[in-house]
Structures are given as C-alpha cells and as structure tokens.
Design an enzyme around this catalytic site. Structure first.
Site, PDB file in Angstrom:
ATOM      1  N   GLN A   1       0.819  -1.207   0.000  1.00  6.62           N
ATOM      2  CA  GLN A   1       0.000   0.000   0.000  1.00  6.62           C
ATOM      3  C   GLN A   1       0.856   1.261   0.000  1.00  6.62           C
ATOM      4  OE1 GLN A   1      -3.275   0.579  -0.267  1.00  6.62           O
ATOM      5  NE2 GLN A   1      -3.907  -1.567  -0.344  1.00  6.62           N
TER       6      GLN A   1
ATOM      7  N   HIS B   1      -6.505   1.027   7.170  1.00  8.66           N
ATOM      8  CA  HIS B   1      -7.199  -0.099   7.778  1.00  8.66           C
ATOM      9  C   HIS B   1      -7.492   0.310   9.212  1.00  8.66           C
ATOM     10  CE1 HIS B   1      -8.538  -4.035   8.755  1.00  8.66           C
ATOM     11  NE2 HIS B   1      -7.391  -4.566   9.138  1.00  8.66           N
TER      12      HIS B   1
END
Length: 340
Positions: free
Chosen positions: A26, A106
């Site tokens: 990411q 997240h």
C-alpha cells in the site's frame, strides 16, 4: 451513497504535506499516486530497511518515521498492523500536534484500541479495496479502485473533506468511495479475508485438488480444474456479478452451481462463519494474532512454509512455467513479515 470525483476537492490535499509511513504494497502505491496527483509527499521508513533503497529508486528521499511525522501535516500509517502501536508510540505520537491529521488505510489499530491519538488531531481512514500494487496499476491506467472513508475524530471540522481529497489523489473517487466507520471496515475486512477471499478460497481450492488427486486423477488436470480456471470464473463475477457468471457458463455448470453449492457451504459452514465473525467482533482474533506476533511468529512462519510445500504449489509452478504469457510470479525465497 457512493461518492465520486465531483464530491472531492483535490486542492485540499495538494495544500498539505503528506508523510506516508511505510513503503510496502500500500505504501508505495499511496506515495506514487499522491505524487502524480500533485501532492507534496515524503516517505517515512526505518533507515537501512529493505524499502529504503526502493523508495530512493522511485525518486523519494526517505526520512526516518519521526522526522516524517514532524514534517507532515497529514500522516498516513501504512506500516503493518502489529507494528503500528510501537511505531506510533515511539516515533509518531511525540511529533503530533493539534491541526495535523492522522490517516489509516485499515481500522485495525484504532478499532481494537492499540493506538490512542492525542486530542486535537484529526483521525480518519482511506481504505482502498484492492492490494496496493493494483491501486497503483489501475491509477496509471487512468482508472481507480473503490475505497472506504471513515472519520474517527474531526477536531478541525475538515476531516471528512480532507479524507475525500486524499482518496481522490489516490484515484479512488474515479471508481467510487463509500463512507463507513472504523469498526465496520475492520470487522468486514477481517471476515472477508478469513471466511471468503483468502481462508475460504484457499481451503476450497486445496480440498478440491486433493479430492481429485486422491481419486486417481492427474494432478495437472486437477490443478487446471480447481485453481487455474478460478480466475476465469472470478473475472465474470467481477464484471457482472453471479448472474452474469451463470449466464456465461454452460447450463451444466450453472446446474452444478445450484445443486452442489449448498452441499459445500452447509449449515455447519455458516455456523463456523458466524463464529469467525464473533471472534473478530469481540477482539479475540486480534488478541490471538497479537500474541502470535509477541511470541516471534513461530507457528505463522512454519505454517507459511508448510503451505508453500503443498503439491498444488509444486504442480502449479511447473505448469505456469510453460505459460509465459501469464507472467508467472514467484514468492521470494526470503518472504519477510514486514516492518516499515
């Protein structure tokens, strides 16, 4: 409600300094996409870590995480979930001040209370619904991946707008962004990974392969039937849902879908799914994973090696080697459990 490009003001994030902490799957996608969208980006990494040279090759001048947090107005935490609490406590928190924004991709650390941001700092989440490498690939192609956006603390009154601007810089508003909460994102993400996308699919593939091989069928044929062709089916589902997949396959395959599916996903399977979700909601799964990490990941690393030795992996590697058009990929011999 799905939000798109018209719902986000890119200039909001272009007017901020964004520190991306971590440069893995990411991290590299966020940093590169942000930079390509005209955002001032720095990458925060452990000096000498494996990602330092990669970030330099991509044109960044990495800083250690503490220096990056001190420099940035917006700090995006993209280190692995279980590395974040210590990293935050020792290197990020001392440099946070009112007016800054702390971002996550997240909700794990916030949902389970492993990170407690200081007062006066905006806390939000922008979670692309794709692996990082795909986030980057699709952006370069001129498209985007969907994302979830959530606000945990809005001290400035601009947290939501700034999170949407960040999502736009990633290319996510091209595909669509849905507003959610940290709890909903975390719990659904973990459940999806465990029960369907990773745990469920992996176990189903192996069980089908083993059933055919144990019955005397060629492993190569079993591989094609239970693994290789899965992509073809998933691509149809991706484009048009289950109905389009059923429309595209033969009547025999569609009939088998309706008759055999309920024999595989039984009431017992559904009870186990509910138990998995309950573990996630209660925090029991997170605590077990935390304990495994604290004990050196001994079981996790051993299981990773055991799974890599499965016959389906050996058969698949041989078959893929004869299909160069697939651009076969191989896991590196040293498969690290990431640190930033």
């Amino acid at each position: 409600m799905m939000m798109h490009d018209a719902d986000a003001d890119l200039d909001l994030i272009r007017g901020r300094r964004v520190a991306v902490i971590g440069y893995g799957s990411q991290g590299h996608a966020h940093a590169l996409n942000l930079r390509d969208s005209g955002v001032d980006v720095r990458v925060g990494l452990r000096p000498g870590g494996r990602s330092w040279a990669t970030a330099q090759r991509d044109g960044f001048e990495p800083l250690d995480p503490a220096a990056a947090a001190e420099w940035g107005d917006v700090i995006m935490m993209l280190a692995p979930d279980l590395e974040q609490p210590k990293l935050f406590r020792e290197q990020i928190a001392p440099h946070l001040a009112p007016g800054q924004m702390l971002l996550f991709a997240h909700g794990f650390a916030i949902r389970y209370g492993w990170i407690t941001p200081p007062e006066g700092v905006d806390v939000a989440m922008v979670a692309p619904k794709a692996p990082g490498h795909r986030v980057r690939e699709v952006f370069v192609e001129g498209a985007g991946t969907p994302a979830l956006v959530a606000v945990h603390a809005d001290c400035s009154g601009q947290a939501r707008a700034l999170a949407l601007a960040y999502a736009k810089a990633l290319g996510c508003t091209r595909a669509g962004v849905i507003e959610t909460t940290f709890a909903e994102e975390t719990e659904t993400d973990l459940f999806g990974e465990q029960a369907v996308l990773c745990g469920g699919v992996s176990a189903l593939i192996k069980a089908g392969f083993e059933t055919l091989v144990e019955a005397g069928y060629q492993p190569e044929v079993a591989y094609f039937e239970c693994l290789h062709e899965l992509k073809l089916i998933v691509d149809l589902i991706y484009r048009g849902g289950l109905s389009f997949m059923r429309y595209s396959v033969s009547d025999t395959a569609e009939h088998g879908d309706y008759t055999a599916g309920p024999r595989i996903v039984t009431d017992e399977t559904r009870r186990n799914m509910k138990a998995i979700l309950a573990d996630i909601q209660s925090g029991a799964y997170a605590e077990r994973w935390k304990l495994e990490h604290e004990q050196g990941l001994t079981w996790f690393k051993a299981e990773r090696e055991r799974q890599r030795d499965h016959t389906i992996e050996q058969v698949g590697a041989r078959l893929r080697a004869g299909m160069p058009f697939l651009e076969p990929a191989k896991v590196p011999d040293e498969h690290p459990t990431a640190t930033p």
